[in-house]
Design a protein around this motif. Sequence first.
Motif, PDB file in Angstrom:
ATOM      1  N   SER A 101      -3.451  10.845 -11.871  1.00 42.56           N
ATOM      2  CA  SER A 101      -2.450  11.836 -11.500  1.00 42.56           C
ATOM      3  C   SER A 101      -1.510  11.998 -12.690  1.00 42.56           C
ATOM      4  O   SER A 101      -0.675  11.135 -12.958  1.00 42.56           O
ATOM      5  CB  SER A 101      -1.679  11.357 -10.259  1.00 42.56           C
ATOM      6  OG  SER A 101      -0.785  12.349  -9.846  1.00 42.56           O
ATOM      7  N   ASP A 103       1.330  13.240 -13.961  1.00 41.60           N
ATOM      8  CA  ASP A 103       2.610  13.839 -13.579  1.00 41.60           C
ATOM      9  C   ASP A 103       3.650  13.722 -14.693  1.00 41.60           C
ATOM     10  O   ASP A 103       4.813  13.398 -14.433  1.00 41.60           O
ATOM     11  CB  ASP A 103       3.118  13.199 -12.280  1.00 41.60           C
ATOM     12  CG  ASP A 103       2.191  13.471 -11.113  1.00 41.60           C
ATOM     13  OD1 ASP A 103       1.642  14.581 -11.034  1.00 41.60           O
ATOM     14  OD2 ASP A 103       1.999  12.559 -10.278  1.00 41.60           O
ATOM     15  N   LYS A 156      -5.718  14.806 -11.911  1.00 39.99           N
ATOM     16  CA  LYS A 156      -4.993  15.629 -10.944  1.00 39.99           C
ATOM     17  C   LYS A 156      -3.717  16.147 -11.624  1.00 39.99           C
ATOM     18  O   LYS A 156      -2.939  15.367 -12.167  1.00 39.99           O
ATOM     19  CB  LYS A 156      -4.625  14.801  -9.702  1.00 39.99           C
ATOM     20  CG  LYS A 156      -3.890  15.590  -8.631  1.00 39.99           C
ATOM     21  CD  LYS A 156      -3.712  14.773  -7.371  1.00 39.99           C
ATOM     22  CE  LYS A 156      -2.555  13.813  -7.424  1.00 39.99           C
ATOM     23  NZ  LYS A 156      -1.214  14.440  -7.521  1.00 39.99           N
ATOM     24  N   MET A 176       0.374  11.803   4.306  1.00 38.75           N
ATOM     25  CA  MET A 176       0.938  11.492   2.992  1.00 38.75           C
ATOM     26  C   MET A 176       1.229  10.003   2.883  1.00 38.75           C
ATOM     27  O   MET A 176       1.153   9.254   3.856  1.00 38.75           O
ATOM     28  CB  MET A 176       2.170  12.350   2.707  1.00 38.75           C
ATOM     29  CG  MET A 176       1.789  13.837   2.637  1.00 38.75           C
ATOM     30  SD  MET A 176       3.067  14.916   2.014  1.00 38.75           S
ATOM     31  CE  MET A 176       2.958  14.572   0.264  1.00 38.75           C
ATOM     32  N   SER A 177       1.530   9.560   1.645  1.00 41.68           N
ATOM     33  CA  SER A 177       1.542   8.120   1.360  1.00 41.68           C
ATOM     34  C   SER A 177       2.936   7.504   1.348  1.00 41.68           C
ATOM     35  O   SER A 177       3.063   6.287   1.371  1.00 41.68           O
ATOM     36  CB  SER A 177       0.859   7.866   0.009  1.00 41.68           C
ATOM     37  OG  SER A 177       1.392   8.721  -0.980  1.00 41.68           O
ATOM     38  N   PRO A 193      -4.143   8.827  -2.738  1.00 44.56           N
ATOM     39  CA  PRO A 193      -3.045   8.453  -3.624  1.00 44.56           C
ATOM     40  C   PRO A 193      -2.245   7.292  -3.023  1.00 44.56           C
ATOM     41  O   PRO A 193      -2.256   7.089  -1.813  1.00 44.56           O
ATOM     42  CB  PRO A 193      -2.195   9.720  -3.660  1.00 44.56           C
ATOM     43  CG  PRO A 193      -2.485  10.434  -2.391  1.00 44.56           C
ATOM     44  CD  PRO A 193      -3.773   9.920  -1.828  1.00 44.56           C
ATOM     45  N   GLN A 252       3.096   3.009  -5.733  1.00 43.86           N
ATOM     46  CA  GLN A 252       3.494   3.022  -4.314  1.00 43.86           C
ATOM     47  C   GLN A 252       3.004   1.781  -3.569  1.00 43.86           C
ATOM     48  O   GLN A 252       3.220   1.650  -2.364  1.00 43.86           O
ATOM     49  CB  GLN A 252       2.988   4.288  -3.627  1.00 43.86           C
ATOM     50  CG  GLN A 252       3.597   5.571  -4.203  1.00 43.86           C
ATOM     51  CD  GLN A 252       3.126   6.818  -3.480  1.00 43.86           C
ATOM     52  OE1 GLN A 252       3.316   6.971  -2.277  1.00 43.86           O
ATOM     53  NE2 GLN A 252       2.496   7.723  -4.216  1.00 43.86           N
ATOM     54  N   GLY A 284      -1.185   7.424 -10.527  1.00 41.94           N
ATOM     55  CA  GLY A 284      -0.319   8.151 -11.446  1.00 41.94           C
ATOM     56  C   GLY A 284       0.482   7.244 -12.347  1.00 41.94           C
ATOM     57  O   GLY A 284       0.028   6.837 -13.414  1.00 41.94           O
ATOM     58  N   ARG A 285       1.695   6.913 -11.901  1.00 40.00           N
ATOM     59  CA  ARG A 285       2.648   6.186 -12.761  1.00 40.00           C
ATOM     60  C   ARG A 285       2.081   4.898 -13.343  1.00 40.00           C
ATOM     61  O   ARG A 285       2.409   4.535 -14.479  1.00 40.00           O
ATOM     62  CB  ARG A 285       3.928   5.880 -11.959  1.00 40.00           C
ATOM     63  CG  ARG A 285       4.811   7.086 -11.765  1.00 40.00           C
ATOM     64  CD  ARG A 285       5.827   6.876 -10.674  1.00 40.00           C
ATOM     65  NE  ARG A 285       5.247   6.933  -9.335  1.00 40.00           N
ATOM     66  CZ  ARG A 285       5.923   6.761  -8.204  1.00 40.00           C
ATOM     67  NH1 ARG A 285       7.221   6.512  -8.251  1.00 40.00           N
ATOM     68  NH2 ARG A 285       5.318   6.858  -7.032  1.00 40.00           N
TER      69      ARG A 285
END
Length: 211
Positions: A7, A9, A31, A114-115, A168, A173, A190-191
């Motif tokens: 991801s 971002d 993504k 959602m997460s 995700p 997370q 992502g992060r």
Amino acid sequence: MTDLVLSLDVTERASALRIARACAEDVDAIKVGYPLVLGAGLGIARDLADLGIPLIADFKVADIPNTNTLICDQVFAAGFSAVIAQAFPGPDSVVACVESAHTHGGECYVVAEMSHPGALTFFSEGVPEAICRLVVETGADGIIAPATRPARIRALRDLIGERKILSPGVGAQGGDPAEVAPLVDGMIVGRAIYGAADPAAAARVYAPYRR
Ligand code: C5P
């Protein structure tokens, strides 16, 4: 066991291209969402697609059918190979995204749940299950389900048959890749990758879970 989806971002073109090039061998798809497209322009999609990595547009498309068609047609013309849509506008809106995706030889994924913690405010009490039924009815290619709640992934898997699950929530997370990888078709990170000092090394942490 699963694809690894980066991801991406970040908001600057140069950072996005540097990270994508560095991770190209170690991820299966990228993504891209609003942060990068609003920061770097839609042309970033073509630049990334030229690296030969499949691109997923995380625009969580959620409008009337005609507008969804216009949005998705632009997404696929820009070089993406998949789009993510929201289900709550209803089946006709999702069908518009699915038809645009399939016309362009691409895929459409629908957010089932959602997460993040606040997601349970509205994505609860049978709503994700109803969304999974809508996914089957509309011919969408799969769902987005939370790596932060593996039990929910298992429950939703039973409702979508052979369709795919992209998930995700691994990494920043708190989702556990060892637990999630066997349950899904794509693990979205992502992060934990793009925020690392060495993104390629961070991506390779997930190599044991890739198919
Ligand atoms: O940095 P992190 O690994 O948490 O990134 C997760 C990505 O997945 C973000 O782009 C976020 O917007 C997206 N996402 C999510 N939960 C969903 C759908 C998308 O975290 N249900």
